[in-house]
Design a protein around this motif. Structure first.
Motif, PDB file in Angstrom:
ATOM      1  N   ARG A  87       0.817  -1.318   0.116  1.00 45.12           N
ATOM      2  CA  ARG A  87       0.060   0.135  -0.010  1.00 45.12           C
ATOM      3  C   ARG A  87       0.814   1.321  -0.112  1.00 45.12           C
ATOM      4  NH1 ARG A  87      -3.276  -3.168   3.608  1.00 45.12           N
ATOM      5  NH2 ARG A  87      -2.360  -2.208   5.375  1.00 45.12           N
ATOM      6  N   ALA A  88       1.909   1.060   0.924  1.00 50.68           N
ATOM      7  CA  ALA A  88       2.691   2.382   0.804  1.00 50.68           C
ATOM      8  C   ALA A  88       3.496   2.687  -0.447  1.00 50.68           C
ATOM      9  CB  ALA A  88       3.683   2.489   1.981  1.00 50.68           C
ATOM     10  N   PHE A  89       3.849   1.469  -0.869  1.00 50.99           N
ATOM     11  CA  PHE A  89       4.845   1.438  -2.387  1.00 50.99           C
ATOM     12  C   PHE A  89       3.962   2.165  -3.301  1.00 50.99           C
ATOM     13  CE2 PHE A  89       6.674  -0.031  -5.971  1.00 50.99           C
ATOM     14  CZ  PHE A  89       8.092  -0.243  -5.841  1.00 50.99           C
ATOM     15  N   ARG A  90       2.644   1.562  -3.390  1.00 51.93           N
ATOM     16  CA  ARG A  90       1.823   2.133  -4.524  1.00 51.93           C
ATOM     17  C   ARG A  90       1.360   3.667  -4.234  1.00 51.93           C
ATOM     18  NH1 ARG A  90      -1.762  -0.400  -7.848  1.00 51.93           N
ATOM     19  NH2 ARG A  90      -1.255  -2.297  -7.207  1.00 51.93           N
ATOM     20  N   SER A  91       1.170   4.046  -3.218  1.00 50.78           N
ATOM     21  CA  SER A  91       0.877   5.473  -2.708  1.00 50.78           C
ATOM     22  C   SER A  91       1.913   6.298  -3.332  1.00 50.78           C
ATOM     23  CB  SER A  91       0.620   5.696  -1.114  1.00 50.78           C
ATOM     24  OG  SER A  91       1.904   5.788  -0.397  1.00 50.78           O
ATOM     25  N   VAL A  92       3.181   5.852  -3.476  1.00 49.77           N
ATOM     26  CA  VAL A  92       4.074   6.734  -3.997  1.00 49.77           C
ATOM     27  C   VAL A  92       4.560   6.650  -5.394  1.00 49.77           C
ATOM     28  CG1 VAL A  92       6.843   6.828  -3.593  1.00 49.77           C
ATOM     29  CG2 VAL A  92       5.526   6.875  -1.786  1.00 49.77           C
ATOM     30  N   HIS A  93       4.743   5.612  -5.753  1.00 52.98           N
ATOM     31  CA  HIS A  93       4.823   4.948  -7.064  1.00 52.98           C
ATOM     32  C   HIS A  93       3.743   4.991  -7.989  1.00 52.98           C
ATOM     33  CE1 HIS A  93       9.061   4.522  -6.292  1.00 52.98           C
ATOM     34  NE2 HIS A  93       8.647   3.711  -5.358  1.00 52.98           N
ATOM     35  N   GLY A  94       2.452   4.753  -7.562  1.00 55.10           N
ATOM     36  CA  GLY A  94       1.300   4.483  -8.349  1.00 55.10           C
ATOM     37  C   GLY A  94       0.942   3.311  -8.853  1.00 55.10           C
ATOM     38  N   VAL A  95       1.813   2.304  -8.629  1.00 59.81           N
ATOM     39  CA  VAL A  95       1.709   0.914  -9.040  1.00 59.81           C
ATOM     40  C   VAL A  95       2.305   0.091  -7.810  1.00 59.81           C
ATOM     41  CG1 VAL A  95       1.836   1.374 -11.608  1.00 59.81           C
ATOM     42  CG2 VAL A  95       4.073   0.993 -10.158  1.00 59.81           C
ATOM     43  N   GLY A  96       1.831  -1.223  -7.869  1.00 59.30           N
ATOM     44  CA  GLY A  96       2.409  -2.025  -6.744  1.00 59.30           C
ATOM     45  C   GLY A  96       3.610  -2.750  -7.267  1.00 59.30           C
ATOM     46  N   PRO A  97       4.369  -3.361  -6.108  1.00 57.86           N
ATOM     47  CA  PRO A  97       5.555  -4.100  -6.418  1.00 57.86           C
ATOM     48  C   PRO A  97       5.645  -5.131  -7.611  1.00 57.86           C
ATOM     49  CG  PRO A  97       5.152  -3.959  -4.020  1.00 57.86           C
ATOM     50  CD  PRO A  97       3.909  -3.319  -4.792  1.00 57.86           C
ATOM     51  N   GLY A  98       4.537  -5.913  -7.576  1.00 58.96           N
ATOM     52  CA  GLY A  98       4.314  -6.638  -8.574  1.00 58.96           C
ATOM     53  C   GLY A  98       4.320  -6.034  -9.978  1.00 58.96           C
ATOM     54  N   ASP A  99       3.668  -5.127 -10.253  1.00 55.90           N
ATOM     55  CA  ASP A  99       3.883  -4.237 -11.682  1.00 55.90           C
ATOM     56  C   ASP A  99       5.152  -3.910 -12.028  1.00 55.90           C
ATOM     57  OD1 ASP A  99       0.899  -4.452 -11.965  1.00 55.90           O
ATOM     58  OD2 ASP A  99       0.813  -2.946 -10.139  1.00 55.90           O
ATOM     59  N   VAL A 100       5.874  -3.276 -11.028  1.00 58.17           N
ATOM     60  CA  VAL A 100       7.036  -2.882 -11.237  1.00 58.17           C
ATOM     61  C   VAL A 100       8.128  -4.238 -11.390  1.00 58.17           C
ATOM     62  CG1 VAL A 100       9.318  -2.042 -10.034  1.00 58.17           C
ATOM     63  CG2 VAL A 100       7.037  -0.779  -9.734  1.00 58.17           C
ATOM     64  N   ARG A 101       8.068  -5.011 -10.766  1.00 61.70           N
ATOM     65  CA  ARG A 101       8.861  -6.296 -11.276  1.00 61.70           C
ATOM     66  C   ARG A 101       8.450  -7.076 -12.390  1.00 61.70           C
ATOM     67  NH1 ARG A 101       8.889 -10.055  -5.389  1.00 61.70           N
ATOM     68  NH2 ARG A 101      10.726  -9.012  -4.591  1.00 61.70           N
ATOM     69  N   ARG A 102       7.350  -6.671 -13.008  1.00 63.00           N
ATOM     70  CA  ARG A 102       6.966  -7.238 -14.176  1.00 63.00           C
ATOM     71  C   ARG A 102       7.428  -6.293 -15.333  1.00 63.00           C
ATOM     72  NH1 ARG A 102       1.781  -7.233 -13.771  1.00 63.00           N
ATOM     73  NH2 ARG A 102       1.490  -5.351 -14.756  1.00 63.00           N
ATOM     74  N   ASP A 103       7.220  -5.120 -15.097  1.00 60.48           N
ATOM     75  CA  ASP A 103       7.237  -4.002 -16.182  1.00 60.48           C
ATOM     76  C   ASP A 103       8.731  -3.106 -15.928  1.00 60.48           C
ATOM     77  OD1 ASP A 103       5.082  -4.908 -17.198  1.00 60.48           O
ATOM     78  OD2 ASP A 103       3.774  -3.517 -15.923  1.00 60.48           O
ATOM     79  N   GLY A 104       9.187  -3.152 -14.795  1.00 58.27           N
ATOM     80  CA  GLY A 104      10.369  -2.267 -14.387  1.00 58.27           C
ATOM     81  C   GLY A 104       9.765  -0.759 -14.111  1.00 58.27           C
ATOM     82  N   GLY A 105       8.611  -0.476 -14.000  1.00 54.50           N
ATOM     83  CA  GLY A 105       7.979   0.583 -13.749  1.00 54.50           C
ATOM     84  C   GLY A 105       6.826   1.029 -13.861  1.00 54.50           C
ATOM     85  N   PRO A 106       6.217   2.300 -13.997  1.00 49.89           N
ATOM     86  CA  PRO A 106       6.793   3.153 -13.827  1.00 49.89           C
ATOM     87  C   PRO A 106       7.266   3.623 -12.218  1.00 49.89           C
ATOM     88  CG  PRO A 106       4.478   3.719 -13.767  1.00 49.89           C
ATOM     89  CD  PRO A 106       4.605   2.263 -13.950  1.00 49.89           C
ATOM     90  N   LEU A 107       8.539   4.232 -11.955  1.00 50.29           N
ATOM     91  CA  LEU A 107       8.852   4.628 -10.893  1.00 50.29           C
ATOM     92  C   LEU A 107       8.739   6.344 -10.485  1.00 50.29           C
ATOM     93  CD1 LEU A 107      11.864   2.001 -10.360  1.00 50.29           C
ATOM     94  CD2 LEU A 107       9.684   1.842  -9.171  1.00 50.29           C
TER      95      LEU A 107
END
Length: 288
Positions: A87-107
């Motif tokens: 939840r904290a990760f999504r509130s900052v990056h707009g996406v969850g950790p799983g999305d970042v692992r799959r797509d590399g971002g956005p960060l």
């Protein structure tokens, strides 16, 4: 103060995976947690707690990309579960950790802040220092959300709910400085977070021994030192700009710091539609 704020952000970056004791750090920097948080939020434009969360999630993104165990990453950054971390990760990056692992971002990166004092020399703040004995603030209070810019409709509604005769009665009760009808804010979040609740009191100041009608709310104010800033112009913009200037100009240039206590606005004169006003902002201070 500028040096203390830069030492603060350096300390935070070195302890992103630790529990940070802001009070202990403030003492080591020769100031108080209350003043440090208020100056940080005023100058950075965000609460200190929000900055810490953004920096943690900025750095944590690298751990997420390296595909470490999510629960282990969560615990490393002070979260009790993978869900809370997500939840904290999504509130900052707009996406969850799983999305970042799959797509590399956005960060979304929160850079480390650096504070600098810009000396313009073209604005003089009309200020006086007042020593005041203990007094009382009495009137009608309400809990309202903090709004940084523009009129606060919750405060406006609270004032409008009072009959005209009550304004006159309150004004007659005033018998000490600050004089006249006052706009008082108390119990403000030290981080000065927009949307957080505070106590707003519409009332007057009376001497400590003055009897108070039972139907009125009371804020007891201990003896202490006050900085009084005079401002006049478009209202409430001139008052809000004066608030900002105390953090950007006055406190960094003077040997004083904020202490806990109510902030008081005394409206000395105003236009019929309240579009312009002459007022004083009273802030409780102590030697830095």
């Amino acid at each position: 103060m500028i040096s203390a704020l830069n030492q603060l952000v350096d300390f935070i970056d070195c302890h992103l995976t630790d529990e940070i004791d802001i009070d202990e750090l403030a003492v080591s920097l020769g100031t108080t947690e209350y003043h440090l948080r208020r100056m940080f939020s005023s100058l950075a434009g965000m609460p200190l707690s929000e900055y810490v969360r953004r920096r943690r999630m900025t750095v944590a993104a690298t751990d997420v990309l390296e595909k470490g165990e999510l629960l282990a990453i969560a615990v490393r950054y002070g979260y009790g579960s993978a869900e809370a971390f997500s939840r904290a990760f999504r509130s900052v990056h707009g996406v969850g950790p799983g999305d970042v692992r799959r797509d590399g971002g956005p960060l979304r990166t929160q850079p480390q802040l650096r504070f600098r004092l810009a000396l313009e020399g073209n604005t003089t703040m009309d200020t006086r220092i007042k020593e005041r004995p203990a007094f009382r603030l009495i009137g009608h209070s309400a809990r309202v959300p903090l709004i940084h810019h523009g009129p606060n409709p919750h405060i406006q509604a609270h004032i409008a709910s009072l009959p005209a005769a009550e304004h006159a009665r309150l004004k007659e009760l005033s018998n000490t400085e600050p004089v006249g009808l006052l706009q008082v804010t108390a119990d403000v979040d030290p981080d000065y977070t927009e949307g957080s609740e505070l106590t707003y009191l519409h009332g007057v100041a009376v001497a400590e021994a003055t009897p108070v009608p039972e139907e009125l709310d009371v804020i007891e104010v201990p003896a202490g030192t006050w900085a009084v800033f005079h401002a006049e112009g478009e209202y409430p913009a001139v008052l809000q700009s004066t608030w900002a200037a105390t953090a950007t100009d006055w406190f960094p240039s003077n040997p004083w710091r904020l202490r806990p206590g109510p902030s008081i606005v005394a409206v000395l004169d105003r236009s019929a539609d309240f579009s312009t006003a002459s007022c004083e902002l009273w802030l409780p201070i102590e030697r830095a």
